[in-house]
Motif scaffolding. Sequence first.
Motif, short mmCIF file in Angstrom:
data_model
loop_
_atom_site.label_atom_id
_atom_site.label_comp_id
_atom_site.label_asym_id
_atom_site.label_seq_id
_atom_site.Cartn_x
_atom_site.Cartn_y
_atom_site.Cartn_z
N UNK A 504 0.82 -1.21 0.00
CA UNK A 504 0.00 0.00 0.00
C UNK A 504 0.86 1.26 0.00
N UNK A 505 0.39 2.26 -0.78
CA UNK A 505 1.00 3.58 -0.78
C UNK A 505 0.00 4.56 -0.16
N UNK A 506 0.50 5.43 0.72
CA UNK A 506 -0.32 6.47 1.34
C UNK A 506 0.34 7.82 1.16
N UNK A 507 -0.47 8.86 0.93
CA UNK A 507 0.05 10.22 0.88
C UNK A 507 -1.08 11.21 1.13
N UNK A 508 -0.72 12.46 1.40
CA UNK A 508 -1.68 13.53 1.67
C UNK A 508 -1.54 14.62 0.61
N UNK A 509 -2.40 14.60 -0.43
CA UNK A 509 -2.30 15.62 -1.48
C UNK A 509 -2.42 17.03 -0.93
N UNK A 510 -3.30 17.24 0.07
CA UNK A 510 -3.44 18.51 0.76
C UNK A 510 -3.60 18.21 2.25
N UNK A 511 -3.67 19.28 3.04
CA UNK A 511 -3.67 19.09 4.49
C UNK A 511 -4.81 18.21 4.97
N UNK A 512 -6.00 18.37 4.41
CA UNK A 512 -7.16 17.61 4.87
C UNK A 512 -7.58 16.53 3.88
N UNK A 513 -6.68 16.21 2.95
CA UNK A 513 -6.96 15.15 1.97
C UNK A 513 -6.02 13.99 2.18
N UNK A 514 -6.52 12.78 2.02
CA UNK A 514 -5.68 11.59 2.10
C UNK A 514 -5.94 10.72 0.88
N UNK A 515 -4.89 10.07 0.43
CA UNK A 515 -4.99 9.16 -0.71
C UNK A 515 -4.31 7.85 -0.34
N UNK A 516 -4.91 6.75 -0.77
CA UNK A 516 -4.37 5.42 -0.50
C UNK A 516 -4.50 4.58 -1.77
N UNK A 517 -3.39 3.96 -2.16
CA UNK A 517 -3.41 3.09 -3.33
C UNK A 517 -2.86 1.74 -2.95
N UNK A 518 -3.72 0.73 -2.99
CA UNK A 518 -3.30 -0.65 -2.74
C UNK A 518 -2.87 -1.24 -4.08
N UNK A 519 -1.57 -1.30 -4.30
CA UNK A 519 -1.07 -1.91 -5.53
C UNK A 519 -1.48 -3.38 -5.58
N UNK A 520 -1.35 -4.05 -4.45
CA UNK A 520 -1.78 -5.44 -4.31
C UNK A 520 -2.53 -5.59 -2.99
N UNK A 521 -3.68 -6.19 -3.06
CA UNK A 521 -4.45 -6.51 -1.85
C UNK A 521 -4.92 -7.95 -2.01
N UNK A 522 -4.34 -8.83 -1.24
CA UNK A 522 -4.57 -10.26 -1.41
C UNK A 522 -5.35 -10.82 -0.22
N UNK A 523 -6.32 -11.66 -0.49
CA UNK A 523 -7.07 -12.33 0.56
C UNK A 523 -7.39 -13.76 0.13
N UNK A 524 -7.09 -14.70 1.00
CA UNK A 524 -7.46 -16.09 0.78
C UNK A 524 -8.28 -16.56 1.97
N UNK A 525 -9.52 -16.92 1.72
CA UNK A 525 -10.43 -17.38 2.77
C UNK A 525 -10.62 -18.88 2.61
N UNK A 526 -10.26 -19.61 3.65
CA UNK A 526 -10.36 -21.08 3.63
C UNK A 526 -11.38 -21.50 4.68
N UNK A 527 -12.53 -21.98 4.23
CA UNK A 527 -13.56 -22.46 5.15
C UNK A 527 -13.19 -23.85 5.63
N UNK A 528 -13.11 -24.03 6.93
CA UNK A 528 -12.65 -25.27 7.53
C UNK A 528 -13.77 -26.29 7.73
N UNK A 529 -14.99 -25.82 7.76
CA UNK A 529 -16.10 -26.70 8.12
C UNK A 529 -17.31 -26.45 7.23
#
Length: 851
Positions: A504-529
């Motif tokens: 993830x990349x985070x930055x503040x374009x202006x004082x009250x602005x925030x930006x977040x860019x998830x280049x990769x966001x991975x999730x693996x959900x394994x149901x056990x039952x």
Amino acid sequence: MKKISTKISLFILIGIIISACNAEKRVPDGKQLLASNQIIVNGKKINTEDVHEQLYQKPNGTFLGYRLRLNLYNLANLNPDSTYQAKFTNHPGKYERKSKWLSAKQVDRLGKSFWYHGIHDFLKKTGEPPVIIDTIKTQKSVSRLKYYYFNNGYFDVKVNSQHDTVKPKRGKIKYEITTNNAYTLDTIKAIISSHQLDSLYKNAKETSIIKSGNQFKTIDFSDEKNRLSNYFRNHGAYYFQPTSIVFDIDTIGKKHKANVNINIGNYSYQDKDSTIVEPYKLYKISSVDIYTDYAPNTNKQNITDSISYQNFNLYGREKIKYKPRAITNAVFISKGSLFADYKTVLTSRYFSNLKIFNAPSIQYEIDKKDSLHNSLIAKIYLTPRKKYSFQASSDFTHSNIQDIGISFSPSLTIRNIFNGAETLEISARANVGSSKDLANPNNQFFNVSEYGVDLKLNFPRIFLPFSTEKIIPKSMIPSTQIGIGYATQKNIGLDKENFTGAFTYNWNPKQNNTARFDLLNIQFVHNLNPQNYFNVYSSSYRALNALGKIYNINPDYVDTDNNLIIDQGAAGFIVDALTQQTSLTPQSKEYKEILSIAERRVRLSENNFILASNFTFTKTTKKDLKDNNFYQFKAKIETAGSLLSLLSKTIGLDKNSNGNYDIFKLEYSEYAKTEFDYIKHWDLSRQNVLALRTFFGIAVPFGNSDYIPFSRSYFAGGSNDNRAWQPYSLGPGKTESILDFNEANMKIALSAEYRFKILGDLKGALFADAGNIWNVFDNVTDKKATFNNLSSLKDLALGSGFGLRYDLSFFVVRFDFGFKTFNPAEESGKKWFRDYNFGHSVLNFGINYPF
């Protein structure tokens, strides 16, 4: 009949209590309670908050038109000690009789108890004494009103007050204001002693707040003084003082016009017993010295190590433990540049954001090597935090799903782990809980649990092989975070493992602005039952079992009571029905119902692999926690699976029997998702706030998926959503919510809330929540659950209610009672106010405000 008589008795009792409270009870004879203030400006009544705020006296506050706090104060005994003693004075021998079975000390202490003393102290503290009309305060109000209008350019304003009697002990004050014509600004001239400041002023003149033709307003002159001071100090005028700016207003010989002279004098300072006056001058930075391990409690720093790097000088009492670039990247003050206040602020903010130093100290001193004394040495003192810090927290929770929960969360932070100002956070969490609503075949008390560990590595820069300074400059305080996590859950009965990863990349374009860019966001959900599905989702099982008793033809699928066996019997019956081995046909309603149950079972019990990228932008005008007049906007765009599909096609992978690609023998999710969230607060004065929230979200499956995975879908209901419904119980669309956990891939939510003060830190709210979830562009075909066109908006559910909140300063405890006002799942004619009663209300408990 009994319920009706009880309600009538209650209303009569409340009426008696209210009528018994006499608002003028504590108004002395010859005095009057202030009933109202009336302000008439040029013949018209006004209710402008700024004008009414000038009054010294305001009527007692009201709650829904009733003077609650005044009447509470009137109920109090102002002298409880005297009243208690009078009981014994008026009844001789009573004190001795009580002292026989209570000691004399206990009898005396009884007078200080809650019932005799404490309750009256509470009523006095919580209540509000009557506001008595005071002529002196009325005259002060007249003066303040005159001053207010004078400061807004009405130099010839006239203000009078009039006291009118409403009742013998109740009166009102009327203020009559004649403003006459307002003065406007005419000629504006600047007289500046310093030639260097004069040059700066000419450059800043175009953005001046005070301009010829504008109406005279004192606040504009104050703002202009601050603007010029900031401009000068951000362009080299290190010693500039705002007091050097003096405005000379001249109205002589002018008709409703005023000439303005801006006088900016020289710099004056004390040198021993003498006052030195000299023209302001501009300063450049001759050197930037950074002390990387400054000890604030001693004057002996004993510097043993130093590094010169790109015009910066780094010093250390011990060997410097930081890569020079990691430190200098945080510094916006540069050698050879003019002094600028904003660079000092940015540098301090950047170092604080690193979280490896305490708040830095930045000081400037005259460079004695400069014979012209026009140079400054910037000295930055950094005090490192401890390299290792350990924290732990525990919590007891309660929610709509979990009756009781106990959690423990330890974390370890390692700072400057690679000598580049990086931080590594290792955190763990453990939660055990109990829920009577979830599947619990072994009848265990703690039937809910979750254990997990997370690692987060933070770099104070954009971590890429090329420079991003032109796109995301360091003034935006960029950072890169790499995180991985693992959790195992035993909650609703399926039990699952959850693996996550993010770059993830985070930055503040202006004082009250925030930006977040998830280049990769991975999730693996394994149901056990997954075989426990029908134990968990009992509503689905009951619907399937009812059909099985009619259409099932295999005796091996049922028990002795002819109920489908979980899981083999239920799964087998689904296969038989959908492969037309029963009497059901694809055109029948029952076949479609079984198909819907089967699709939902697959959706909620299969494993998921999500590889996504997303961008989130947030903008807010909120200044601090107490700001009640702001807006906040948040937008998010996410795509998943497209990169994997591109790779699969490129390398020529074969599709599976479903016509989809597999990764690690698992069909990955592919979809596009977007969300918009807007919050607006209006400050209505006197701690009255109107809050509004709108939300829209949609996730569209395509390519490798024909539905959205459960973890990325939407639900409705709950303490931060539509408070008239429990979480997951509303929708989709106008379905009857027979399922245990209702979700869909599109959501609309609208909420409005009026917040007001009741007593002290106790506050109330009236709210209305509208919204619903729908299926759209996926494999759900039930018309009741799908969003077809704008006509589907008639299925927006409406909940309304009231809430109580107690402000503990650091957080707010919240209780909200939600009532189903419009339920789209009900049949026609019964949608409105069908369950609008306490018996069907939903009590929501929450921490802090819902939005």
